[in-house]
Design a protein around this motif. Structure first.
Motif, short mmCIF file in Angstrom:
data_model
loop_
_atom_site.label_atom_id
_atom_site.label_comp_id
_atom_site.label_asym_id
_atom_site.label_seq_id
_atom_site.Cartn_x
_atom_site.Cartn_y
_atom_site.Cartn_z
N VAL A 83 5.04 5.54 1.35
CA VAL A 83 4.90 4.59 2.31
C VAL A 83 3.59 4.88 3.29
N ALA A 84 3.26 5.92 3.40
CA ALA A 84 1.94 6.46 4.49
C ALA A 84 0.72 6.11 3.56
N SER A 86 0.54 3.84 1.17
CA SER A 86 0.54 2.26 1.14
C SER A 86 0.07 1.65 2.26
N VAL A 87 0.36 2.25 3.41
CA VAL A 87 -0.09 1.48 4.71
C VAL A 87 -1.48 2.02 4.81
N ALA A 88 -1.79 3.15 4.39
CA ALA A 88 -3.51 3.57 4.69
C ALA A 88 -4.18 2.62 3.64
N LEU A 90 -3.39 -0.48 2.47
CA LEU A 90 -3.42 -1.90 2.77
C LEU A 90 -4.43 -2.03 4.02
N VAL A 91 -4.80 -1.19 5.02
CA VAL A 91 -5.72 -1.32 5.86
C VAL A 91 -7.12 -0.91 5.04
N ALA A 145 0.61 2.14 -3.87
CA ALA A 145 -0.67 2.07 -2.99
C ALA A 145 -1.56 1.24 -3.48
N ALA A 148 -0.90 -2.28 -2.31
CA ALA A 148 -1.13 -2.56 -0.99
C ALA A 148 -2.55 -2.71 -0.78
N GLY A 152 -4.02 -6.09 0.78
CA GLY A 152 -5.10 -5.96 1.75
C GLY A 152 -6.31 -6.78 1.52
#
Length: 180
Positions: A83-84, A86-88, A90-91, A145, A148, A152
């Motif tokens: 999750v961490a 994937s968020v990173a 995406l950004v 990831a 993601a 993004g």
């Protein structure tokens, strides 16, 4: 991102007709930015949203198969890391695309360069797709990831006001003037 000057039609009343170059996927609709232009952009957006949904579904499905073999504790830790990451990603994908877009606006391609880039992309794509199929199975642990990052990047690309090819075509038109 684009300046007002690059977005405004250069044709003046009473001037001879301009020889407007056609751009890949947009044709000559980019010049007036009328309903056909926005229909083309909407079609591209819908298609890429479907592609993004499919890529995400496949990535999560392969990851689920990979994680199903882990013990429960390791699965929880791996999910948190995923999750961490994937968020990173995406950004990071969003930021990378916006930086690339900003740089492309500083030195936009001419209509001929745009056509050549599209031809080159179409020649390389089948080989990259074939090579990517085998790598997908090896990358199963990090596919969410990667998906993601793609989401993004594509989202940032779809939400720009004006593509660099349009800015380049406008500059080319200004440079070459009108033709009687």
């Amino acid at each position: 991102m684009a300046s007002k000057a690059s977005s405004e039609p250069t044709e003046q009343p009473g001037a001879p007709a301009l020889d407007i170059p056609a751009l890949p996927k947009l044709g000559k609709t980019w010049y007036r930015r009328g309903p056909l232009y926005w229909l083309s952009r909407a079609r591209t957006t819908v298609f890429l949203m479907l592609v993004m949904a499919l890529v995400c579904f496949m990535a999560v499905s392969l990851y689920q198969g990979f994680r199903s073999e882990m013990p429960a504790t390791a699965r929880t830790v791996c999910d948190g890391v995923q999750v961490a990451a994937s968020v990173a990603a995406l950004v990071w994908g969003w930021v990378q695309q916006r930086r690339g877009h900003r740089e492309a606006l500083l030195n936009p391609p001419t209509p001929e360069q745009t056509r050549q880039a599209k031809l080159d992309h179409n020649r390389r794509a089948p080989g990259r797709i074939a090579a990517g199929r085998g790598l997908v199975l090896l990358a199963a642990p990090v596919l969410p990831a990667f998906a993601a990052y793609i989401v993004g990047w594509l989202t940032a690309w779809l939400t720009v006001r004006e593509y660099p090819s349009e800015v380049g075509a406008r500059r080319w038109l200004e440079k070459h003037g009108s033709r009687p």
